[in-house]
Write an enzyme that holds these catalytic residues in place. Sequence first.
Site, mmCIF file in Angstrom:
data_model
loop_
_atom_site.group_PDB
_atom_site.id
_atom_site.type_symbol
_atom_site.label_atom_id
_atom_site.label_comp_id
_atom_site.label_asym_id
_atom_site.label_seq_id
_atom_site.Cartn_x
_atom_site.Cartn_y
_atom_site.Cartn_z
ATOM 1 N N LEU A 240 0.714 -1.209 0.065
ATOM 2 C CA LEU A 240 0.087 0.050 0.060
ATOM 3 C C LEU A 240 0.762 1.207 0.125
ATOM 4 C CD1 LEU A 240 -2.679 -0.968 2.362
ATOM 5 C CD2 LEU A 240 -2.911 -1.271 -0.014
ATOM 6 N N CYS A 241 1.994 1.196 -0.547
ATOM 7 C CA CYS A 241 2.812 2.524 -0.863
ATOM 8 C C CYS A 241 3.347 2.632 -2.396
ATOM 9 C CB CYS A 241 3.992 2.255 0.070
ATOM 10 S SG CYS A 241 5.030 0.605 -0.344
ATOM 11 N N GLY A 242 2.332 2.379 -3.223
ATOM 12 C CA GLY A 242 2.505 2.759 -4.784
ATOM 13 C C GLY A 242 3.694 1.759 -5.220
#
Length: 287
Positions: free
Chosen positions: A88-90
């Site tokens: 969930l951090c690109g």
Amino acid sequence: MPSLKDIRRRIQSVQQTQQITRAMRMVAAAKLRRAQDAILAARPYAERMRGTLAEVVRGDAEPQHPLLLARSEVQEVEVVTIASDRGLCGAFNGNILKTCDALIQQQEAAGRKLSVAAVGRKVLEYHRARRRDAITRSWAGSAQVGYAQAVEVAHHVCGRFLAGDVDEVWLVHSEFVSTMTQRPRRVQLLPVAPGGEAAAGDEAPYDIEPNAEALLRVLVPKAIEVEIFRGLLENQAGEHAARMAAMESATRNTEELIASLTLQYNRARQAAITKELVEIVSGAEAL
């Protein structure tokens, strides 16, 4: 066409997701402030450490520290890769792993054998699926980076280098540039290649007591630990920045989706009301 109940249920689901993304963005922003302060404080120390090491090596006619000596032929290379435990951090982890793969392919093209030391669960999962036999050691990432973790990684790679198991060690991690920019960085960890600029006013070589050899025994392992610690701090700040940006983008997307679903719900409701009115009018005319 979905019913009003289905659309209403989907709107509620997206609203719950929006609450999660907002909370994660706020948490990442709070963690980023501390991580950014830590790396901005650590960079000058790391740079000065390399500069000091370079001065000592230049002052020693024949540096004999084993961690400074390049091998005549490089056959085994280890890549220490630092990434995160969570997603969930690109594209944060993906960019690091692409850089690691490019380095591995470059070394393999030169006919060298590769091994991987993984810091962070995402690195371990990635390489387990591709190079299961190449993983020599793995460490879990941590929410709060500590110097003890850097010391543990340094002891592992230095031990393998001194034992002759590897001839070169590279470090791959993300470098924190700004809140919106993180770029992968790779640096040769072993054999140590001293670099850096001397501080202002250092016009003459250092006076070393008792001698350069004794200082290098302390300074070289410390420089490796500091370089790894810097990588951990850079990676930590970059991860929080990337997660904050990713959650902010996700929150904007949920707002747009909620607006679209609300418009769809209103249209469906209006259509249902119109249909009921038509049925009532038709029934009245039939009477």
